[in-house]
Design an enzyme around this catalytic site. Structure first.
Site, PDB file in Angstrom:
ATOM      1  N   GLU A  59      10.972 -28.135  -8.723  1.00 57.80           N
ATOM      2  CA  GLU A  59      11.079 -29.353  -9.519  1.00 57.80           C
ATOM      3  C   GLU A  59      10.909 -29.088 -11.002  1.00 57.80           C
ATOM      4  O   GLU A  59      11.566 -29.722 -11.840  1.00 57.80           O
ATOM      5  CB  GLU A  59      10.064 -30.394  -9.044  1.00 57.80           C
ATOM      6  CG  GLU A  59      10.377 -31.000  -7.682  1.00 57.80           C
ATOM      7  CD  GLU A  59      10.067 -30.094  -6.509  1.00 57.80           C
ATOM      8  OE1 GLU A  59       9.438 -29.031  -6.716  1.00 57.80           O
ATOM      9  OE2 GLU A  59      10.440 -30.440  -5.378  1.00 57.80           O
ATOM     10  N   HIS A 128       4.667 -38.444   0.813  1.00 58.66           N
ATOM     11  CA  HIS A 128       5.981 -39.073   0.904  1.00 58.66           C
ATOM     12  C   HIS A 128       5.916 -40.585   0.681  1.00 58.66           C
ATOM     13  O   HIS A 128       6.876 -41.274   0.966  1.00 58.66           O
ATOM     14  CB  HIS A 128       6.599 -38.818   2.286  1.00 58.66           C
ATOM     15  CG  HIS A 128       7.015 -37.401   2.536  1.00 58.66           C
ATOM     16  ND1 HIS A 128       6.116 -36.394   2.752  1.00 58.66           N
ATOM     17  CD2 HIS A 128       8.240 -36.823   2.597  1.00 58.66           C
ATOM     18  CE1 HIS A 128       6.777 -35.254   2.960  1.00 58.66           C
ATOM     19  NE2 HIS A 128       8.055 -35.483   2.861  1.00 58.66           N
TER      20      HIS A 128
HETATM   21  C1  LIG Z   1       7.313 -29.530  -3.975  1.00 54.69           C
HETATM   22  C2  LIG Z   1       8.176 -30.014  -2.865  1.00 54.69           C
HETATM   23  N1  LIG Z   1       9.444 -30.344  -3.129  1.00 54.69           N
HETATM   24  C3  LIG Z   1      10.253 -30.817  -2.146  1.00 54.69           C
HETATM   25  C4  LIG Z   1       9.792 -30.945  -0.879  1.00 54.69           C
HETATM   26  C5  LIG Z   1      10.693 -31.496   0.217  1.00 54.69           C
HETATM   27  N2  LIG Z   1      11.002 -30.451   1.175  1.00 54.69           N
HETATM   28  C6  LIG Z   1      10.305 -30.323   2.315  1.00 54.69           C
HETATM   29  S1  LIG Z   1      10.744 -28.993   3.168  1.00 54.69           S
HETATM   30  C7  LIG Z   1      11.912 -28.546   2.035  1.00 54.69           C
HETATM   31  C8  LIG Z   1      12.707 -27.309   2.250  1.00 54.69           C
HETATM   32  C9  LIG Z   1      11.841 -26.117   2.463  1.00 54.69           C
HETATM   33  O1  LIG Z   1      12.595 -24.987   2.720  1.00 54.69           O
HETATM   34  P1  LIG Z   1      11.921 -23.586   3.003  1.00 54.69           P
HETATM   35  O2  LIG Z   1      10.909 -23.273   1.973  1.00 54.69           O
HETATM   36  O3  LIG Z   1      13.018 -22.613   3.186  1.00 54.69           O
HETATM   37  O4  LIG Z   1      11.132 -23.764   4.367  1.00 54.69           O
HETATM   38  P2  LIG Z   1      11.650 -24.288   5.777  1.00 54.69           P
HETATM   39  O5  LIG Z   1      11.472 -25.772   5.767  1.00 54.69           O
HETATM   40  O6  LIG Z   1      13.065 -23.871   5.954  1.00 54.69           O
HETATM   41  O7  LIG Z   1      10.748 -23.684   6.774  1.00 54.69           O
HETATM   42  C10 LIG Z   1      11.944 -29.473   1.000  1.00 54.69           C
HETATM   43  C11 LIG Z   1      12.879 -29.429  -0.128  1.00 54.69           C
HETATM   44  C12 LIG Z   1       8.440 -30.598  -0.644  1.00 54.69           C
HETATM   45  N3  LIG Z   1       7.897 -30.718   0.575  1.00 54.69           N
HETATM   46  N4  LIG Z   1       7.661 -30.137  -1.644  1.00 54.69           N
END
Ligand SMILES: Cc1ncc(C[n+]2csc(CCOP(=O)(O)OP(=O)(O)O)c2C)c(N)n1
Lengths: 324, 386
Positions: A59, A128
């Protein structure tokens, strides 16, 4: 055409992108997916990857690069996926976005929009369902608005994008796919930074924005059955505040109640109450009351409806104001 | 980006290069990898451990399928599926010693299971009755962290604490401890994660950064986050990075065990990239058909982490039908435990909103709580809500 808030925002973004080739969308999952709430649905397909930018998961990166884009003459619209994830970008927003115009004595403009789905009531896990508006309204240099209905969504997003100041644009996520409203695209919208009376009444003025506008309208409906007449104002703009309609109303009703999901302590209601007290003290029949989230972190979703101000909490405050 | 550099690493990019540590192929063949040994004792002891991994992975998958079903039936608000990541989690989770500490994301159900957290306790967060009900100190397993990447810094700080406690490099296997911090490929873009690398390197902290590269961050493919294989990033920060076949429980175990030992020995941080695939949706609210091809999924199904161990055990006569039947039965009991237990998880009392905000409750908040209690009672008195 009857549309939801999600559709209204989507149509408004589309219109803004058609009208001005400098308008860009940036954020996580805003491209192919169309955003987790589908607010940017179809936009990447129609405007291309250069204008609807799926960002890396960072972000601060989104907001920081948006600053540079703005300096280069673009008008970035940044999507923060959920309210609780704006904080990694907080430094960029508060220290850079908000201050560049001032620091440069007006030479650098930050015409960007920071869209934040906010508020609770969707049964989500932590981070959320938050309401961070006061943090931004407390920051000079940022303008902060909140839409409450589909038609406002359509117009306000376009007006925010057209603004030469950075605008934090709050969207009540609980409403995204809820009620529909008739959109007349040929209408002339009210100015962005204006409040509006959405229901007239004579006994008490309810002051709301975003998700609680609906709550207050329902409370006014219920109160009417008991013979009480509540006026409801949708503040729409939180910074700057548009106190004109508020003061005019409170001078008539003599009673005011602010209603928001955010914590009451140092929330928007505190500022509104202070201004009412300062500016129409002698018109008041009772102290300005504040209804809002408790001063605790947002609770687990199974008890979120206890945390969130609802119709009963509003009517309880109305009783207290009337009995004062 | 010069195309030369990029094409040179194309094999690695596809998860196929020699740098991919693998000890068990998708077809269930044992292979060697230079510099990495499984080292599980006698053949009998080794077989016992591998049967244990198999069991762990089957149970972990059952946790996931049960929880997914519970979400579909409205018993959970949402669920973050780990389907396909069982080997990455069991391999790394079983490499831990009791005194090591885990900093998980929200998807580490298999690691939680390895740490003795009742899988039922994981459901609370997703059901919305709490935000993590286990005691991190009891299990040396931190709370799930939803804000992407934040926990990696916590892991480094905890590791710095271990260092200051003199619990690194003493040679005492009961005393020396390390930290493992989990994160995803998407998280690798966050400032916090990059800062955690810097801090860990700067202080030579006893930490293993364990990245499950499941190829997707919701709808965004790994290419959006990184133009080099993730494990190679470590080099730029000044510590080693290893890529392991994250669907190979043996390789993941061996690599993580070695990385943790480096940490406990005082040799500093390691990045382990477990190359895997998110077979399910991001969460139960996600619709992956909007952004990825089903042919990818078919390709990865052939690399299933559990199937290859089953084939290996069977083909080599290391497990019989009774064993597989017992594991199935145990999974069935676990499923039942989750199904009945989930529905019985008590809803929190509305007044609990005010508890635990501070170590020392403030008077202000106590007054709010009393006020809300009186407000709730007024409804009881009225006998009904308006
Ligand atoms: C700071 C933040 N930004 C956005 C989100 C929303 N969000 C939740 S999971 C995710 C993707 C995460 O991807 P990754 O790190 O590859 O882990 P995975 O979920 O694939 O295990 C996002 C964008 C969040 N939880 N925290």
């Amino acid at each position: 055409m009857k549309i939801t808030l999600a559709k209204g925002l989507n149509a408004g973004l589309r219109k803004a992108m058609e009208d001005d080739p400098k308008v860009l969308i940036m954020g996580e999952d805003v491209g192919k997916l169309g955003g987790v709430f589908r607010i940017t649905d179809g936009l990447q397909k129609d405007f291309g990857e250069d204008r609807v930018i799926d960002s890396p998961l960072a972000e601060s990166g989104i907001l920081g690069t948006a600053v540079g884009m703005a300096m280069r003459g673009y008008r970035p619209v940044c999507e923060i996926q959920f309210d609780g994830f704006v904080y990694p970008a907080y430094d960029q927003i508060v220290s850079q976005v908000a201050k560049l115009h001032f620091r440069s004595q007006g030479k650098v403009r930050m015409p960007m929009v920071i869209r934040i789905p906010f508020g609770g009531g969707i049964g989500a896990v932590e981070h959320h369902s938050e309401s961070p508006e006061a943090q931004f309204a407390h920051t000079p240099g940022l303008k902060v608005v909140a839409c409450s209905n589909p038609v406002d969504g359509y117009w306000m997003i376009q007006q925010a994008i057209a603004s030469d100041d950075p605008v934090v644009f709050l969207e009540p996520k609980r409403q995204y796919h809820a009620d529909k409203a008739e959109l007349d695209e040929s209408a002339t919208p009210a100015p962005l930074f204006s409040s509006r009376v959405v229901r007239s009444g004579t006994d008490v003025t309810l002051l709301a924005y975003g998700p609680t506008v609906k709550t207050c309208l329902a409370a006014a409906e219920a109160a009417a059955r008991e013979g009480r007449s509540l006026e409801v104002i949708d503040l729409r703009t939180l910074s700057p505040l548009d106190m004109g309609p508020v003061l005019e109303s409170v001078r008539r009703t003599g009673r005011a109640i602010t209603v928001h999901e955010a914590h009451v302590n140092l929330g928007m209601g505190a500022e509104v109450a202070a201004r009412i007290t300062e500016q129409c003290f002698y018109a008041l029949e009772s102290p300005v009351l504040r209804v809002g989230g408790f001063d605790t972190p947002y609770p687990p979703s199974r008890i979120e409806e206890d945390y969130l101000p609802d119709l009963d909490r509003v009517l309880d405050a109305v009783d207290r104001a009337m009995e004062f | 980006m010069t195309t030369d550099v990029f094409s040179a690493s194309q094999a690695a990019w596809n998860g196929e290069g020699p740098e991919l540590v693998q000890l068990l192929t998708p077809e269930g063949e044992r292979v060697d990898h230079p510099g990495i040994s499984l080292d599980l004792g006698s053949p009998e002891e080794e077989a016992e451990v591998i049967r244990g991994f198999y069991r762990d992975m089957v149970l972990t998958r059952r946790i996931d399928t049960e929880a997914t079903a519970l979400q579909r039936h409205g018993e959970l608000g949402i669920w973050a599926q780990l389907l396909g990541q069982e080997a990455a989690q069991i391999g790394s989770g079983r490499a831990l010693r009791p005194q090591d500490f885990v900093f998980p994301t929200y998807r580490e159900h298999g690691v939680a299971y390895c740490r003795g957290v009742d899988p039922l306790d994981l459901l609370g967060l997703f059901r919305g009755v709490d935000q993590g009900r286990w005691d991190p100190a009891e299990h040396n397993f931190g709370l799930y962290t939803i804000v992407i990447g934040a926990q990696t810094l916590h892991g480094v700080g905890y590791a710095m604490g271990i260092q200051r406690d003199g619990a690194v490099g003493t040679g005492d296997p009961e005393r020396d401890a390390g930290v493992i911090a989990y994160f995803g490929d998407g998280a690798s873009s966050q400032g916090d994660v990059n800062e955690s690398f810097i801090f860990a390197a700067s202080y030579n902290a006893p930490v293993v950064f364990f990245c499950q590269n499941n190829q997707w961050a919701i709808s965004e493919p790994i290419e959006r986050q990184s133009r080099i294989p993730l494990y190679q990033r470590a080099l730029g920060f000044g510590f080693p990075g290893v890529r392991v076949d994250g669907n190979d429980v043996l390789a993941t175990y061996a690599v993580t065990r070695a990385a943790l030992q480096r940490a406990r020995d005082g040799q500093g941080p390691t990045l382990v990239e477990a190359y895997t695939y998110r077979m399910g949706a991001h969460t139960t609210t996600d619709d992956p058909t909007r952004y990825r091809l089903s042919s990818d999924l078919e390709h990865w199904k052939l690399k299933d982490p559990i199937e290859r161990v089953r084939v290996y055990l069977k083909r080599n006569g290391l497990a019989d039908a009774d064993f597989f039947g017992d594991v199935e039965a145990e999974a069935g009991r676990l499923g039942e435990h989750l199904r009945t237990g989930c529905k019985e998880l008590p809803d929190p009392s509305p007044l609990s909103i005010f508890d635990h905000v501070y170590a020392e409750q403030t008077d202000e908040l106590a007054v709010q709580k009393e006020g809300f209690a009186a407000y709730l009672e007024s409804f009881d008195a009225e006998g009904a809500t308006r």
